[in-house]
Motif scaffolding. Structure first.
Motif, PDB file in Angstrom:
ATOM      1  N   SER A 217       0.858  -1.177   0.000  1.00 23.59           N
ATOM      2  CA  SER A 217       0.000   0.000   0.000  1.00 23.59           C
ATOM      3  C   SER A 217       0.904   1.239   0.000  1.00 23.59           C
ATOM      4  CB  SER A 217      -0.911  -0.023   1.226  1.00 23.59           C
ATOM      5  OG  SER A 217      -1.898   0.991   1.098  1.00 23.59           O
ATOM      6  N   PHE A 218       0.312   2.360   0.389  1.00 25.16           N
ATOM      7  CA  PHE A 218       1.070   3.605   0.476  1.00 25.16           C
ATOM      8  C   PHE A 218       0.674   4.326   1.751  1.00 25.16           C
ATOM      9  CE2 PHE A 218       0.906   2.499  -3.948  1.00 25.16           C
ATOM     10  CZ  PHE A 218       2.175   2.783  -4.391  1.00 25.16           C
ATOM     11  N   TYR A 219       1.570   5.157   2.244  1.00 21.87           N
ATOM     12  CA  TYR A 219       1.191   6.091   3.294  1.00 21.87           C
ATOM     13  C   TYR A 219       1.678   7.465   2.882  1.00 21.87           C
ATOM     14  CZ  TYR A 219       5.908   5.329   5.371  1.00 21.87           C
ATOM     15  OH  TYR A 219       7.256   5.239   5.605  1.00 21.87           O
ATOM     16  N   LEU A 220       1.144   8.506   3.519  1.00 23.82           N
ATOM     17  CA  LEU A 220       1.259   9.860   2.980  1.00 23.82           C
ATOM     18  C   LEU A 220       1.743  10.868   4.027  1.00 23.82           C
ATOM     19  CD1 LEU A 220      -2.266   9.989   1.244  1.00 23.82           C
ATOM     20  CD2 LEU A 220      -0.083   9.459   0.126  1.00 23.82           C
ATOM     21  N   ALA A 221       2.434  11.883   3.539  1.00 28.07           N
ATOM     22  CA  ALA A 221       2.765  13.033   4.388  1.00 28.07           C
ATOM     23  C   ALA A 221       3.023  14.225   3.472  1.00 28.07           C
ATOM     24  CB  ALA A 221       4.008  12.763   5.230  1.00 28.07           C
ATOM     25  N   ALA A 222       2.545  15.380   3.857  1.00 29.29           N
ATOM     26  CA  ALA A 222       2.778  16.586   3.051  1.00 29.29           C
ATOM     27  C   ALA A 222       4.124  17.187   3.419  1.00 29.29           C
ATOM     28  CB  ALA A 222       1.661  17.597   3.291  1.00 29.29           C
ATOM     29  N   VAL A 223       4.988  17.332   2.427  1.00 29.47           N
ATOM     30  CA  VAL A 223       6.311  17.923   2.612  1.00 29.47           C
ATOM     31  C   VAL A 223       6.351  19.166   1.715  1.00 29.47           C
ATOM     32  CG1 VAL A 223       8.807  17.532   2.432  1.00 29.47           C
ATOM     33  CG2 VAL A 223       7.267  15.598   2.949  1.00 29.47           C
ATOM     34  N   PRO A 224       6.450  20.358   2.296  1.00 29.77           N
ATOM     35  CA  PRO A 224       6.285  21.580   1.486  1.00 29.77           C
ATOM     36  C   PRO A 224       7.105  21.628   0.202  1.00 29.77           C
ATOM     37  CG  PRO A 224       6.315  22.144   3.800  1.00 29.77           C
ATOM     38  CD  PRO A 224       6.583  20.662   3.734  1.00 29.77           C
ATOM     39  N   THR A 225       8.379  21.236   0.260  1.00 27.81           N
ATOM     40  CA  THR A 225       9.204  21.395  -0.952  1.00 27.81           C
ATOM     41  C   THR A 225       9.090  20.214  -1.920  1.00 27.81           C
ATOM     42  OG1 THR A 225      11.163  20.631   0.254  1.00 27.81           O
ATOM     43  CG2 THR A 225      10.855  23.021   0.032  1.00 27.81           C
ATOM     44  N   TYR A 226       8.246  19.228  -1.593  1.00 29.71           N
ATOM     45  CA  TYR A 226       7.847  18.258  -2.622  1.00 29.71           C
ATOM     46  C   TYR A 226       6.467  18.736  -3.068  1.00 29.71           C
ATOM     47  CZ  TYR A 226      11.597  15.565  -0.447  1.00 29.71           C
ATOM     48  OH  TYR A 226      12.798  15.166   0.089  1.00 29.71           O
ATOM     49  N   ALA A 227       6.489  19.752  -3.909  1.00 35.00           N
ATOM     50  CA  ALA A 227       5.284  20.540  -4.167  1.00 35.00           C
ATOM     51  C   ALA A 227       4.210  19.723  -4.877  1.00 35.00           C
ATOM     52  CB  ALA A 227       5.660  21.748  -5.011  1.00 35.00           C
ATOM     53  N   GLY A 228       2.971  20.076  -4.582  1.00 32.60           N
ATOM     54  CA  GLY A 228       1.852  19.449  -5.284  1.00 32.60           C
ATOM     55  C   GLY A 228       0.982  18.577  -4.400  1.00 32.60           C
ATOM     56  N   GLY A 229       1.207  18.613  -3.093  1.00 33.21           N
ATOM     57  CA  GLY A 229       0.321  17.858  -2.195  1.00 33.21           C
ATOM     58  C   GLY A 229       1.096  16.846  -1.376  1.00 33.21           C
ATOM     59  N   ASP A 246      -2.047  -1.361  16.273  1.00 33.94           N
ATOM     60  CA  ASP A 246      -3.017  -0.478  16.947  1.00 33.94           C
ATOM     61  C   ASP A 246      -2.308   0.651  17.698  1.00 33.94           C
ATOM     62  OD1 ASP A 246      -2.777  -1.223  19.980  1.00 33.94           O
ATOM     63  OD2 ASP A 246      -2.665  -3.099  18.842  1.00 33.94           O
ATOM     64  N   ILE A 247      -3.085   1.665  17.983  1.00 38.91           N
ATOM     65  CA  ILE A 247      -2.523   2.903  18.533  1.00 38.91           C
ATOM     66  C   ILE A 247      -1.857   2.666  19.894  1.00 38.91           C
ATOM     67  CG2 ILE A 247      -4.770   3.667  19.527  1.00 38.91           C
ATOM     68  CD1 ILE A 247      -2.174   5.994  17.927  1.00 38.91           C
ATOM     69  N   ASP A 248      -2.447   1.818  20.726  1.00 39.43           N
ATOM     70  CA  ASP A 248      -1.854   1.607  22.050  1.00 39.43           C
ATOM     71  C   ASP A 248      -0.458   0.985  21.937  1.00 39.43           C
ATOM     72  OD1 ASP A 248      -4.142   2.629  23.061  1.00 39.43           O
ATOM     73  OD2 ASP A 248      -5.016   0.696  23.634  1.00 39.43           O
ATOM     74  N   TYR A 263       7.774  15.716  13.801  1.00 40.05           N
ATOM     75  CA  TYR A 263       6.588  15.448  12.993  1.00 40.05           C
ATOM     76  C   TYR A 263       5.885  14.154  13.426  1.00 40.05           C
ATOM     77  CZ  TYR A 263       3.442  15.057   9.045  1.00 40.05           C
ATOM     78  OH  TYR A 263       2.319  14.967   8.285  1.00 40.05           O
ATOM     79  N   TYR A 264       6.650  13.094  13.542  1.00 36.27           N
ATOM     80  CA  TYR A 264       6.051  11.781  13.817  1.00 36.27           C
ATOM     81  C   TYR A 264       5.336  11.761  15.156  1.00 36.27           C
ATOM     82  CZ  TYR A 264       5.482   6.826  14.753  1.00 36.27           C
ATOM     83  OH  TYR A 264       4.928   5.604  15.041  1.00 36.27           O
ATOM     84  N   THR A 265       4.138  11.219  15.154  1.00 34.26           N
ATOM     85  CA  THR A 265       3.462  10.810  16.382  1.00 34.26           C
ATOM     86  C   THR A 265       2.777   9.480  16.061  1.00 34.26           C
ATOM     87  OG1 THR A 265       1.281  11.746  15.892  1.00 34.26           O
ATOM     88  CG2 THR A 265       2.872  13.242  16.946  1.00 34.26           C
ATOM     89  N   PRO A 266       2.478   8.674  17.049  1.00 30.92           N
ATOM     90  CA  PRO A 266       1.757   7.433  16.760  1.00 30.92           C
ATOM     91  C   PRO A 266       0.415   7.694  16.060  1.00 30.92           C
ATOM     92  CG  PRO A 266       2.715   7.336  18.943  1.00 30.92           C
ATOM     93  CD  PRO A 266       2.934   8.735  18.457  1.00 30.92           C
ATOM     94  N   GLU A 267      -0.243   8.799  16.401  1.00 33.99           N
ATOM     95  CA  GLU A 267      -1.527   9.113  15.759  1.00 33.99           C
ATOM     96  C   GLU A 267      -1.332   9.424  14.279  1.00 33.99           C
ATOM     97  OE1 GLU A 267      -0.492  10.348  18.662  1.00 33.99           O
ATOM     98  OE2 GLU A 267      -1.969   9.571  20.086  1.00 33.99           O
ATOM     99  N   ILE A 268      -0.286  10.200  13.978  1.00 31.00           N
ATOM    100  CA  ILE A 268       0.001  10.488  12.567  1.00 31.00           C
ATOM    101  C   ILE A 268       0.382   9.205  11.833  1.00 31.00           C
ATOM    102  CG2 ILE A 268       1.783  11.539  11.082  1.00 31.00           C
ATOM    103  CD1 ILE A 268       1.349  14.120  12.531  1.00 31.00           C
ATOM    104  N   HIS A 269       1.115   8.353  12.492  1.00 32.15           N
ATOM    105  CA  HIS A 269       1.479   7.054  11.908  1.00 32.15           C
ATOM    106  C   HIS A 269       0.217   6.333  11.424  1.00 32.15           C
ATOM    107  CE1 HIS A 269       3.827   3.034  12.487  1.00 32.15           C
ATOM    108  NE2 HIS A 269       2.702   2.767  11.867  1.00 32.15           N
TER     109      HIS A 269
END
Ligand code: AG3
Length: 284
Positions: A217-229, A246-248, A263-269
């Motif tokens: 699959s894929f996972y996502l994160a917005a990085v400003p200088t990788y422009a376009g989303g 799971d989150i716990d 940037y990283y948090t378990p919730e963002i993960h």
């Protein structure tokens, strides 16, 4: 140098982000690629390879933390990590923060990227190239995964985009080399371009990884200088549960690392695996 000098990225034919070159620090053509390093008032020092922004001082943490902590926390007991590319040392720095990691092999094709990054982007590696756990190989990552007898718990492919020298790092033989170089329970992740701008590249990777791994699959994160989303990271393993820890469990594991992130948090993960409908419709 006049403050009006500008660098415009050449990644897309119909669109390009432009940054002011407030001070040009370095430019050369190495054996492998064209390198440009400059200072920008907003993003700090910027590294450009073959006309494409690779990393900047200001926003690098997002990419490097997400490429590193997501697979390592999902795995939970990674001891051996392979980094393909990543010559600026940002991924290496984050991997080195994991005390349970015993060994890191990094295979970077262009020694100029390592040397120039140490000089101009010292906070990227922050001394990690001297970590005794590291075996740095200047060589071809594609060949390495075909030939190595080593096995890894996590493989992180931190390459340039699939045009030019990195094209082979998005090929079926490279992916199958990674698969054979993983231990049971291993995880492969790779930068896969900006999802909205490079949707075809997600599709191609999914088609090539799909036959090799039980789960991809894929996972996502917005990085400003990788422009376009949002930037997309490919994810492949033989255990679908690794994508759904799971989150716990993540919170507990993250606390145990005692790592301080930006940037990283378990919730963002957890949330980074939620894909917008236009990507789900591709049946990636
Ligand atoms: N390597 C990935 C850069 C990707 C840029 N591509 C894009 N904007 N579509 C970054 C190297 C950082 N260690």
């Amino acid at each position: 140098m006049p403050a009006s000098e500008r660098f415009t990225e050449t990644l897309y034919s119909a669109y390009g982000q432009t940054l002011s070159v407030d001070e040009k620090l370095y430019e050369e053509r190495s054996e492998h690629q064209h390198l440009l390093i400059f200072r920008n008032a907003l993003f700090g020092t910027v590294l450009v390879l073959d006309g494409v922004v690779q990393t900047t001082e200001k926003d690098e943490f997002i990419y490097h933390e997400m490429m590193t902590h997501v697979p390592l926390l999902a795995h939970g007991a990674a001891r051996r990590v392979l980094i393909i590319g990543g010559g600026d040392g940002g991924i290496l720095r984050e991997v080195c923060k994991h005390r349970n990691v015993e060994h890191i092999t990094q295979v970077e094709i262009d020694p100029a990227v390592v040397e120039l990054s140490k000089q101009y982007l010292p906070k990227h590696s922050n001394g990690a190239f001297d970590d005794p756990r590291l075996n740095l190989i200047i060589g071809d990552g594609y060949r390495f995964v075909q030939e190595t007898d080593e096995r890894f718990d996590v493989i992180i492919s931190d390459s340039t985009d699939p045009e030019g020298p990195a094209q082979v790092l998005f090929s079926s033989p490279f992916y199958s080399g990674c698969k054979r170089s993983l231990r049971p329970g291993g995880i492969f992740v790779a930068q896969n371009g900006v999802a909205f701008m490079q949707t075809d590249e997600l599709l191609t990777s999914a088609q090539r990884l799909g036959p090799l791994f039980a789960d991809c699959s894929f996972y996502l994160a917005a990085v400003p200088t990788y422009a376009g989303g949002q930037m997309a990271f490919a994810w492949a393993s033989d255990d679908a549960k690794l994508r759904q820890v799971d989150i716990d469990t993540l919170v507990k594991r993250w606390r145990e690392t005692a790592i301080k992130s930006c940037y990283y948090t378990p919730e963002i993960h957890r949330a980074s695996f939620a894909l917008p409908q236009y990507l789900r419709d591709l049946q990636l």
